[in-house]
Each structure stands twice: as C-alpha cells, then as structure tokens.
Design an enzyme around this catalytic site. Structure first.
Site, PDB file in Angstrom:
ATOM      1  N   ASP A 139       0.822  -1.208   0.000  1.00 28.53           N
ATOM      2  CA  ASP A 139       0.000   0.000   0.000  1.00 28.53           C
ATOM      3  C   ASP A 139       0.864   1.269   0.000  1.00 28.53           C
ATOM      4  O   ASP A 139       1.887   1.325   0.680  1.00 28.53           O
ATOM      5  CB  ASP A 139      -0.902  -0.042   1.241  1.00 28.53           C
ATOM      6  CG  ASP A 139      -2.057   0.925   1.141  1.00 28.53           C
ATOM      7  OD1 ASP A 139      -2.287   1.463   0.039  1.00 28.53           O
ATOM      8  OD2 ASP A 139      -2.739   1.131   2.167  1.00 28.53           O
ATOM      9  N   GLU A 143      -3.020  -0.418  -8.655  1.00 31.97           N
ATOM     10  CA  GLU A 143      -3.877   0.716  -8.293  1.00 31.97           C
ATOM     11  C   GLU A 143      -3.067   2.007  -8.331  1.00 31.97           C
ATOM     12  O   GLU A 143      -1.954   2.069  -7.826  1.00 31.97           O
ATOM     13  CB  GLU A 143      -4.457   0.530  -6.880  1.00 31.97           C
ATOM     14  CG  GLU A 143      -5.206   1.772  -6.401  1.00 31.97           C
ATOM     15  CD  GLU A 143      -6.063   1.542  -5.172  1.00 31.97           C
ATOM     16  OE1 GLU A 143      -6.863   0.592  -5.164  1.00 31.97           O
ATOM     17  OE2 GLU A 143      -5.914   2.324  -4.219  1.00 31.97           O
TER      18      GLU A 143
END
Ligand code: ZN
Length: 509
Positions: free
Chosen positions: A176, A286
């Site tokens: 992340d 992403e």
C-alpha cells in the site's frame, strides 16, 4: 499440553475422525478449521500456553513431515512446528489456498490492514459470511517502519491466518502507498498481488497558487508536440462519457490539470512499463492520487485515466481524493449531497475506463457507505487499516482498563510527533485528561473521535517504546493480551467491520 497430545494420539490411531475434533481449554486450543490431510499426514494449528504452532501427525510413512522444521513428539510420529517463514513456504506449496492472488473479476474487494498481524482470522470469519474478496496483507512502508515489521512477516501472518481458518475463497496482499521503484519491487519480490502506487510526490500542488499568466508560461515549457497532442484530445470538443454525462475542458482549467498531473502520469507509466507489465494482469495495479491537498475534479480524473489509457497502462483501481474529508478512523466530514454528486461522476469515469473506484481511509465512513455501495452498483475497492488496531485497543480497554489508560496517556503525550506522519485535525488541546474518566467510561472512550484519532496515529510510537534495558514497554503486553483474548478480538473485528459491510449493503453469502 497434554490435551493436544491426547487428541493427536487419537488422530494418529484413527480413533477420532477429523470432523469430530474440537478442543478449547484455557491453555490449550486447536483450530478445527485448520485441519487438513494429505494422504496419511494430518496438519492443524494448535495453541499451547499462548504459543501457536503447526502440528503435523504422520499416520503412515509419508516423507512430507520431514520437510518441516520443528520438534518431534508422539515418538517421532508427529512434529510441532513454529509458524516460521520456512514452514510457511512449505505450507503454501502444499496448500495453494494460502497463497495470495489477484482480485481480478471480483466485484467487491476490501483491504483489511492488520498492523499487529493478529486480525486476519477475524476478517476471514466475515469473508465466510459476506460476498467480498479480502485483501488481508495491506501495509504501507510508513506502517512497516512504524511497527518495525517487513513485508515477509506481513504476508506470513496472513497466510497462517488463512490456514488457521481453512479459508479457501482467495485473498490478496497489497503493498500500500508505495512511492518508489525500490518499494514496488520489494512488494513484488515478496509475493504481493496488489500494488498501490502513491503518486502524491508527483502531483504539483503549487499550480493551484499560480496566476493565469504564470500558468500560461509554465504550460509553454512543455514540448510543443506534447501540447498539440493533448490539446487535440481534450480541447477540440466536449467529451461524452455517457448519454447524460459530458465533460467540457475550458482552456485555462485544462492547462492547470496538465501541469498538476502530467508528471504523475509519466511516473505511473514508468512504473507500469518497467515493473508491472510483465505480470500480464495477474497483479492488481492501483493508482492513488488521494493523499494530496485538493479534491480530484471529474476533469482531472478523466484526464489522468485517459492519458493512462493512451499509454496502455492498465489499472485495476484508482483512488481519487473525494469531496469532503476522509480522515483516519472517524466518520466522513462534509456535505453528503455534494459528495454523492461528485462521487457519482468519479464512478462513471471509472466505469467508462473499466476499473474500480478505490476508497481510501475507508474505515468508519458510515454516513457515506450506502452511497458508495449504491453508486458503484456494488463494484468497488475499500481500504481499512487503523480501525482494526482501534478494535484491538477496544479489547484491551475492556480487559485491562489500567493498561488502556497508560496507552492512551502515552499516545496523547506523543501526539505532536505522530502528526508528522499523519494528517488529522485533532490537536493537543483536544486531549481528554483521563483523571476525569471513570472506569465504566473507559471503554466508551473509543467511540470518541478525538480519542480514536490520537490512538489511530500514535500506534508506532506506542509499539516502539522501550525501557532502559531495551525491552518493549507496551508492545509485548499488547500482544499477550490480544493472544489471551484472541476470540474476543476476532468477535470485535467481526462486529465492527461487519457494520461497514452492512452499511455498504454487501450481500450475505
Ligand atoms: Zn490512501
């Protein structure tokens, strides 16, 4: 540990069938869902005196058991193995359901960051009940630094939890908020299946402060060929996204968007080309532009997405910065109707390009969850993280109020330090002195937004604190308590994240 041994002896002699196995005594637990059998070898996770291990029992002559590191028992017919990286590697080989996978094709995926490495089993119990794909191992480099963990440990915790719960529905692992080539490579090398590229360092927020003249001048510094191409794509006519949704780029606004986001697009393209493309869509890529100062407009979102498409960069999801405030660990702040209107535009743009909208800082945003669920037609990625740590503290507040008071006071005293890493509104003047809080009210403190935010951001400082002998001041006790009240922690997570899923209208299985 006599009871686990007794049980193992019965299993060895085939006196009891796997389905019948159950055991939960104060110092001895086995996790029935972890029971697996390959030929004559039986595997399960057990906990004895607070220590979890992998138990392997050989009913026949299978050589499988020899591959694991551990300590013999049952006169060499069994082995007690630590939940180590080496053993985890073999478990992944033997039981592919413990390997993380992409969430391609999954309508709803939920990131469930687990800073302590203890929460995943609780999350998996929810994944058994609701239709969503869990991304269990989700940590940023910032979190790794603050908790002194590495990606290997994070992924191992997730795989062991999957094995413990016997969960076969698939799970993901998200590196992340990665910001550099090295960070992305690190997550990929460890086996992470989702890469969230944080582009915030490449978004030029300075442009918002410039005058029209300054923007013109800066815009002229872009190569003429590039400018011409871009102008052809965006300024010639309005852009139709759906029958009733068109975007018209006004010239000055267009130049601003180019200047703010152009480098972001170049950076994302570079990462995709060099690190992700070769994975052929088996990694969930992403792009995140959420950790920035200003809301992402529909025009900016469209521009970014369309330029990525132009360069053949495939993203599974994109995280814009939405209207209003998505602060850590507390509900949405802002005008709901305005959020709804702008969120809808983002969703339509994402649909147009064929990826999911990703909602970051998604924990506890109860007032907008129904809009997220409905507008996306149940097709989104949501990230939660700190809230799982707050639920751990809820268990502690429930079981050891004095210790919770200590943690809170220590965190509150170090708020200023923590605010270097996290943007939150809570100030030092907001700190509630605990002297005024009765024992009965202590558990309730975790429903107070200010308290939540203080504890949400000070986790690293709390976990890292050591005494003069170099021992952890709080960390070991936190782990011990959560280990002791493991089921309570799972229950608390199930309830809390369950409330998220209900509000999002996620279907039950
Ligand atoms: Zn984010």
């Amino acid at each position: 540990m006599n009871t686990i041994i007794n049980l193992s002896t019965h299993l060895l002699k085939k006196k009891i069938s796997l389905e019948k196995v159950q055991l939960s005594e104060p110092n001895e637990t086995i996790y029935p869902k972890s029971l697996e059998q390959i030929e004559d070898t039986i595997f399960f996770i057990g906990k004895s005196k607070g220590i979890k291990s992998l138990y392997i029992i050989n009913q026949g002559e299978s050589p499988l058991i020899n591959r694991f590191n551990g300590q013999n028992f049952l006169e060499g017919k069994g082995k007690i193995c630590p939940l180590s990286t080496e053993n985890c590697k073999i478990i992944r080989e033997l039981f592919p359901h413990t390997i993380p996978v992409s969430h391609k094709g999954q309508a709803i995926s939920v990131g469930l960051g687990d800073r302590l490495g203890l929460a995943s089993a609780g999350h998996l119990r929810l994944a058994e009940k609701y239709k969503f794909f869990p991304v269990l191992a989700q940590q940023s480099i910032r979190e790794l630094n603050l908790t002194d963990r590495n990606y290997r440990e994070v992924l191992d915790s997730a795989s062991w939890a999957v094995f413990q719960e016997g969960y076969k529905g698939g799970f993901g692992a998200d590196g992340d908020h990665l910001k550099t080539v090295e960070e992305v490579q690190y997550a990929l090398d460890t086996g992470f299946t989702m890469i969230t590229l944080d582009c915030s360092d490449h978004i030029d927020n300075g442009v918002y402060e410039l005058s029209k003249e300054e923007i013109d001048k800066k815009y002229q510094s872009i190569a003429e060929e590039t400018r011409n191409k871009l102008e052809d794509r965006y300024l010639k006519s309005s852009i139709k996204i759906e029958e009733d949704f068109e975007l018209f780029f006004e010239e000055n606004e267009f130049k601003k968007i180019v200047l703010i986001y152009y480098e972001t697009i170049q950076f994302t393209t570079f990462i995709y080309e060099n690190l992700l493309k070769k994975y052929n869509d088996t990694i969930d890529f992403e792009m995140s532009i959420d950790e920035t100062l200003y809301e992402t407009s529909a025009h900016s979102h469209y521009f970014v997405a369309s330029e990525l498409k132009e360069r053949n960069v495939k993203v599974r999801s994109l995280a814009p910065r939405f209207y209003g405030e998505f602060q850590k660990g507390i509900d949405y702040i802002g005008q709901i109707s305005k959020f709804k209107e702008s969120f809808k535009q983002h969703v339509r743009i994402a649909d147009f390009f064929g990826y999911k909208i990703s909602v970051h800082s998604g924990s506890d945003k109860f007032t907008v969850f129904s809009i997220v669920g409905e507008t996306t037609k149940q097709h989104f990625h949501l990230k939660t993280a700190g809230t799982n740590w707050l639920e751990a503290l809820r268990v502690i507040a429930d079981k050891d109020k004095t210790f919770f008071r200590e943690l809170y006071e220590f965190g509150a005293n170090h708020l200023k330090e923590a605010k270097k890493y996290y943007h939150i509104k809570t100030e030092e003047s907001d700190i509630i002195p605990l002297k005024e809080v009765s024992d009965e009210e202590v558990s309730d403190l975790l429903n107070n937004d200010k308290v939540r935010q203080i504890l949400h951001v000070t986790y690293g400082i709390i976990l890292q604190e050591k005494n003069k002998d170099g021992d952890f001041y709080y960390k070991d006790k936190i782990y011990n308590l959560l280990n002791q009240y493991e089921e309570e922690y799972y229950e608390s997570l199930s309830q809390h994240i369950g409330r998220h899923l209900e509000a999002l209208n996620v279907e039950k299985k």
